[in-house]
Design an enzyme around this catalytic site. Structure first.
Site, short mmCIF file in Angstrom:
data_model
loop_
_atom_site.label_atom_id
_atom_site.label_comp_id
_atom_site.label_asym_id
_atom_site.label_seq_id
_atom_site.Cartn_x
_atom_site.Cartn_y
_atom_site.Cartn_z
N HIS A 176 -52.52 -16.86 -60.41
CA HIS A 176 -50.95 -16.52 -59.95
C HIS A 176 -50.57 -15.44 -61.31
O HIS A 176 -51.63 -15.35 -61.76
CB HIS A 176 -50.98 -18.00 -60.45
CG HIS A 176 -51.33 -18.44 -62.28
ND1 HIS A 176 -52.07 -19.39 -62.31
CD2 HIS A 176 -50.70 -18.17 -63.37
CE1 HIS A 176 -52.71 -19.43 -63.37
NE2 HIS A 176 -51.92 -18.61 -64.50
N HIS A 229 -48.69 -13.17 -68.28
CA HIS A 229 -49.93 -12.61 -68.38
C HIS A 229 -50.55 -13.02 -66.56
O HIS A 229 -49.85 -13.19 -65.90
CB HIS A 229 -51.00 -13.69 -68.84
CG HIS A 229 -50.98 -15.28 -68.70
ND1 HIS A 229 -49.91 -16.83 -68.88
CD2 HIS A 229 -51.94 -15.97 -67.76
CE1 HIS A 229 -50.42 -17.21 -68.32
NE2 HIS A 229 -51.24 -17.73 -68.03
N GLU A 253 -56.28 -15.16 -67.26
CA GLU A 253 -56.62 -15.55 -67.66
C GLU A 253 -57.66 -15.96 -65.94
O GLU A 253 -57.81 -14.78 -64.86
CB GLU A 253 -55.48 -16.39 -67.04
CG GLU A 253 -55.76 -18.34 -67.04
CD GLU A 253 -55.38 -19.44 -66.90
OE1 GLU A 253 -53.88 -18.45 -67.03
OE2 GLU A 253 -55.29 -20.40 -66.71
#
Lengths: 139, 139
Positions: free
Chosen positions: B14, B86, B134
């Site tokens: 994502h 992010h 991430e």
């Protein structure tokens, strides 16, 4: 789900990251993540040089400014390490989407054609929750 | 292509956008783009509330801070309209990836578990071209 959205969206075509040093950025993505990275592509009309990083489901565009007065160069001045710049969604028909977006008071900017020859525009970030969103016609 | 990357990357799981008003952001993505948007998910341990926006090949996480002192709240203070926050890449084994990243002097921060129970960590943006990345374990 809205049955008649202004800009029906399909894929995330790519996300774009502005970087101060394209060679170092390309190496980082290749060496750290094992991604396939394209050769650099010069886009003199946009004052930048880019590479594409292939992920399994989408791609990352790394962009380095080649002119100190461009918007991208100013972004790097504000973010000297680099940073997330924009996202690109696909839509079936860019002209219709641009018309419908305008009718809904969304500011359409930078209407043009990508270096692949695909029609595109951007939504003004002030109309899109602070995010610069590129809209590109599906392949 | 590097045969032994520290963090072999698969998908873009994502990308995350910080927003000041989750309800308005969810409506924008549903109404403008016709995307399916999840119900809000409260993450009190992370001082935020999120929704997922489904695209054909990946998803967008919209995040609203629920505590004025959190890092996310400070991001919204600096970017009151919201903004790209992010990206999240998947890897086959998060523990091995974290170990290999550390061995290559990349700072591993926020090691933990997602609300789906998947192991994760973040790379310090100063070690990743200004981008907060991430890393989450593949499903």
């Amino acid at each position: 789900m809205n049955k008649n959205p202004a800009i029906p969206a399909g894929d995330l075509d790519h996300l774009s990251i502005a970087v101060p040093d394209l060679k170092a950025a390309a190496e980082f993505y290749r060496d750290t993540f094992g991604c396939e990275v394209s050769d650099p592509i010069d886009l003199p009309e946009r004052n930048m040089r880019i590479v594409y990083v292939t992920l399994a489901n989408t791609k990352i565009e790394l962009m380095e400014p080649t002119d100190s007065s461009s918007t991208l160069a100013k972004f790097i001045e504000r973010n000297p390490d680099g940073g997330l710049h924009h996202i690109c969604l696909t839509t079936p028909d860019v002209d219709i989407a641009a018309e419908q977006a305008t009718a809904e008071k969304l500011r359409v900017i930078g209407k043009g054609t990508s270096h692949h020859g695909r029609a595109l525009f951007f939504l003004h970030p002030k109309d899109a929750l602070g995010t610069l969103i590129e809209i590109e016609e599906e392949n």
